[in-house]
Design an enzyme around this catalytic site. Structure first.
Site, PDB file in Angstrom:
ATOM      1  N   GLU A  78      10.760  -3.153  12.591  1.00  0.00           N
ATOM      2  CA  GLU A  78      10.517  -2.133  11.577  1.00  0.00           C
ATOM      3  C   GLU A  78       9.437  -1.180  12.070  1.00  0.00           C
ATOM      4  OE1 GLU A  78      10.387  -2.075   6.723  1.00  0.00           O
ATOM      5  OE2 GLU A  78       9.386  -3.726   7.751  1.00  0.00           O
ATOM      6  N   SER A  90      17.247   4.872  -4.409  1.00  0.00           N
ATOM      7  CA  SER A  90      16.402   4.051  -5.276  1.00  0.00           C
ATOM      8  C   SER A  90      16.354   4.657  -6.674  1.00  0.00           C
ATOM      9  CB  SER A  90      14.983   3.957  -4.713  1.00  0.00           C
ATOM     10  OG  SER A  90      14.978   3.272  -3.480  1.00  0.00           O
ATOM     11  N   LYS A 148      -2.587  -8.167  -7.709  1.00  0.00           N
ATOM     12  CA  LYS A 148      -3.430  -8.063  -6.522  1.00  0.00           C
ATOM     13  C   LYS A 148      -2.908  -6.892  -5.696  1.00  0.00           C
ATOM     14  CE  LYS A 148      -3.580  -8.904  -2.662  1.00  0.00           C
ATOM     15  NZ  LYS A 148      -3.673  -7.894  -1.510  1.00  0.00           N
ATOM     16  N   ARG A 183       6.912  -1.200 -11.071  1.00  0.00           N
ATOM     17  CA  ARG A 183       8.184  -1.903 -10.887  1.00  0.00           C
ATOM     18  C   ARG A 183       8.042  -3.397 -11.156  1.00  0.00           C
ATOM     19  NH1 ARG A 183      11.594  -0.476  -5.552  1.00  0.00           N
ATOM     20  NH2 ARG A 183      10.599  -2.264  -4.568  1.00  0.00           N
ATOM     21  N   SER A 199       5.490  -7.598   4.047  1.00  0.00           N
ATOM     22  CA  SER A 199       6.168  -7.989   5.278  1.00  0.00           C
ATOM     23  C   SER A 199       6.842  -9.346   5.128  1.00  0.00           C
ATOM     24  CB  SER A 199       5.178  -8.046   6.439  1.00  0.00           C
ATOM     25  OG  SER A 199       4.326  -9.176   6.309  1.00  0.00           O
ATOM     26  N   GLU A 236      10.346  -9.041  -2.068  1.00  0.00           N
ATOM     27  CA  GLU A 236      10.933  -7.841  -1.477  1.00  0.00           C
ATOM     28  C   GLU A 236      10.231  -7.652  -0.138  1.00  0.00           C
ATOM     29  OE1 GLU A 236      11.451  -4.661   0.094  1.00  0.00           O
ATOM     30  OE2 GLU A 236      10.332  -3.660  -1.502  1.00  0.00           O
ATOM     31  N   LEU A 237      10.941  -8.004   0.937  1.00  0.00           N
ATOM     32  CA  LEU A 237      10.309  -8.148   2.242  1.00  0.00           C
ATOM     33  C   LEU A 237      10.739  -7.024   3.197  1.00  0.00           C
ATOM     34  CD1 LEU A 237      10.665 -12.039   2.449  1.00  0.00           C
ATOM     35  CD2 LEU A 237       8.793 -10.681   1.479  1.00  0.00           C
ATOM     36  N   TRP A 248       0.801  -1.217   0.000  1.00  0.00           N
ATOM     37  CA  TRP A 248       0.000   0.000   0.000  1.00  0.00           C
ATOM     38  C   TRP A 248       0.840   1.276   0.000  1.00  0.00           C
ATOM     39  CZ3 TRP A 248       1.474   2.856   4.119  1.00  0.00           C
ATOM     40  CH2 TRP A 248       1.962   2.191   5.249  1.00  0.00           C
ATOM     41  N   ASN A 249       2.128   1.201   0.336  1.00  0.00           N
ATOM     42  CA  ASN A 249       2.849   2.432   0.636  1.00  0.00           C
ATOM     43  C   ASN A 249       3.357   3.187  -0.593  1.00  0.00           C
ATOM     44  OD1 ASN A 249       4.598   0.235   0.312  1.00  0.00           O
ATOM     45  ND2 ASN A 249       6.160   1.095   1.651  1.00  0.00           N
ATOM     46  N   CYS A 305      10.082   0.488   3.236  1.00  0.00           N
ATOM     47  CA  CYS A 305      11.015  -0.564   3.637  1.00  0.00           C
ATOM     48  C   CYS A 305      12.448  -0.069   3.605  1.00  0.00           C
ATOM     49  CB  CYS A 305      10.850  -1.792   2.747  1.00  0.00           C
ATOM     50  SG  CYS A 305      11.026  -1.425   0.990  1.00  0.00           S
TER      51      CYS A 305
END
Length: 487
Positions: free
Chosen positions: A386, A446, A179, A164, A234, A255-256, A155-156, A289
């Site tokens: 985090e 980034s 999704k 991406r 997450s 990508e966690l 969501w961020n 993240c």
């Protein structure tokens, strides 16, 4: 009340058709700045997910055979169309996610760039031809698309995380089922509409927002036609998805979570380090993240660094992202607000001192004051977990070895930050810190042209750069008999 941009879809997008979910259920998307309803969105069911995979499978062969130049032109057209609607995308992201408009505009530019970058990578999918060392045959190596992909986005960064993943998949010749996060599905839906308008064929992109993520996607993991999963979110959810993906041995990109250390040595340019820490921590309200989760400063300069950073943080204007001059918007929801407050309270109980902030802001919406904590003990959860919020915990270190030890003290390794004017030290630490990315004297690194990803429990694979398209390609070896045999 600020209205949504015109033409934002609220339905599922399957096989080129905008439609309600099979259950007719809809879920509410909130504006976190006001806690009011922005829209009600169709909620996909497991049956809808299978229908989306059916559409992706039906389109796969034709799309994979579409000439690379044509795929490239469609991605480039997508870049131009998203850029042309930058104001709409920026406003939409600010309304559904909360970040200030200036940051949303930055995300539009960043997210669109993935479409342009991978449009340029599309015709550069190379193979090779060689003679086997023993001369017995010829080695032909070819690349081909892995096949239909499930892309699960967070969501961020609702636009950039979609582009991406979608851009390299389409560049490689894969079709996709996306999704999006239930908290911020509208941006992804508008992106899909834009890509439809520029001519991406039906079934190549399918979008299934849902209020029941696990149940909705479960049948896809059991379906052998799905060949790839890309997930950003997450570590806990990623671990569960990896277990599901194992049943059909899916290709995975994960990508966690992150817990980025920000190391400031005594020889650093202090003002530059303060600017870098501010950018690395408060960008996106700390809900990234890549956020500098824990700040470690060499003891001799720790007090001065904390004072300068606190002054900068205290000057930040908090409020709805649509308002002029706002530098910090809301956190995403009430759960995030409660968790952040708990981390700050525990740090204080363990001896940490508040220099700035530390409290929830009264009123509608989910606002937390930008916060600076010092004297934070290393066992405090604000350093070990985090944060995903505008909280800056500062601790100290006393040597290079100590800095490396604290940097590597978590199971995560997405990005690390380092401020020093000693090039030899920077090179040493680049080989000692366990991280997928290292920012040296920079608070933001980034870039679509750079490989993004982590090590340890921060994930698998890379996004962006030349590596990003490889995640969606299979390597095929063709052995050809020696053409000179018998000549």
């Amino acid at each position: 009340m600020t209205q949504l941009p015109a033409g934002v879809p609220t339905e599922l997008f399957i096989g080129g058709v905008w439609r309600d979910g099979s259950s007719a259920e809809r879920f509410v998307v909130q504006n976190p700045a006001t806690a009011s309803t922005l829209a009600e969105v169709a909620s996909a069911t497991p049956q809808d997910a299978v229908a989306a995979l059916d559409a992706a499978v039906a389109a796969q062969e034709s799309w994979s055979r579409t000439p690379p130049r044509r795929r490239a032109e469609l991605l480039r057209a997508g870049f131009e169309a998203v850029t042309a609607r930058a104001d709409d995308f920026a406003l939409l992201m600010t309304l559904e996610m909360g970040k200030p408009l200036a940051e949303s505009r930055g995300e539009v530019a960043y997210g669109a760039e993935f479409l342009r970058w991978f449009s340029e990578e599309t015709p550069r999918i190379y193979g090779r031809y060689s003679i086997a060392p023993d001369g017995a045959n010829r080695i032909l190596v070819s690349k081909r698309p892995v096949g239909p992909c499930l892309l699960i986005t967070p969501w961020n960064f609702p636009l950039a995380m979609a582009t991406r993943k979608v851009a390299p998949a389409l560049a490689a010749g894969c079709t996709v089922v996306v999704k999006p996060a239930a908290l911020t599905p509208l941006t992804t839906l508008l992106f899909a509409k834009v890509m439809q308008e520029v001519g991406v064929p039906d079934g190549v992109i399918n979008v299934i927002p849902t209020a029941h993520s696990g149940a909705t996607t479960a049948p896809l993991f059991a379906d052998p036609r799905l060949r790839k999963l890309s997930f950003t979110g997450s570590t806990e959810v990623g671990q569960a998805l990896l277990r599901q993906a194992a049943s059909n041995v899916l290709r995975t990109s994960m990508e966690l979570g992150g817990n980025a250390p920000f190391l400031v040595f005594a020889d650093a340019d202090l003002d530059a380090a303060v600017e870098g820490a501010f950018a690395a921590k408060l960008r996106n309200g700390g809900q990234a993240c890549t956020a500098a989760n824990r700040i470690y400063v060499e003891s001799p300069i720790a007090e001065e660094f904390a004072a300068k950073l606190s002054a900068k943080v205290a000057a930040v204007k908090v409020g709805p992202g649509v308002e002029a001059g706002v530098g910090l918007g809301p956190v995403i929801d009430s759960d995030a607000l409660g968790r952040i407050g708990g981390l700050v309270s525990e740090a204080q109980e363990l001896g940490g001192r508040l220099l700035v902030g530390g409290h929830r802001v009264d009123g509608p919406g989910y606002f937390f004051e930008p916060t600076v904590l010092v004297d934070v003990p290393r066992q405090a959860r604000v350093l070990t977990e985090e944060i995903f919020g505008p909280v800056v915990p500062i601790a100290t270190f006393d040597s290079e070895d100590d800095a490396v030890a604290v940097a590597n003290s978590t199971p995560f390794g997405l990005i690390s930050y380092l401020y020093t004017t000693d090039l030899s030290r920077a090179l040493r630490l680049s080989e000692r810190i366990e991280t997928g990315m290292l920012a040296v004297n920079a608070g933001v690194i980034s870039n679509p042209a750079a490989p993004f990803g982590g090590v340890k429990q921060s994930g698998l694979g890379r996004e962006g750069s030349a590596e990003g398209i490889e995640e969606y390609l299979e390597t095929v070896y063709i052995g050809i008999a020696d053409p000179f045999a018998g000549v």
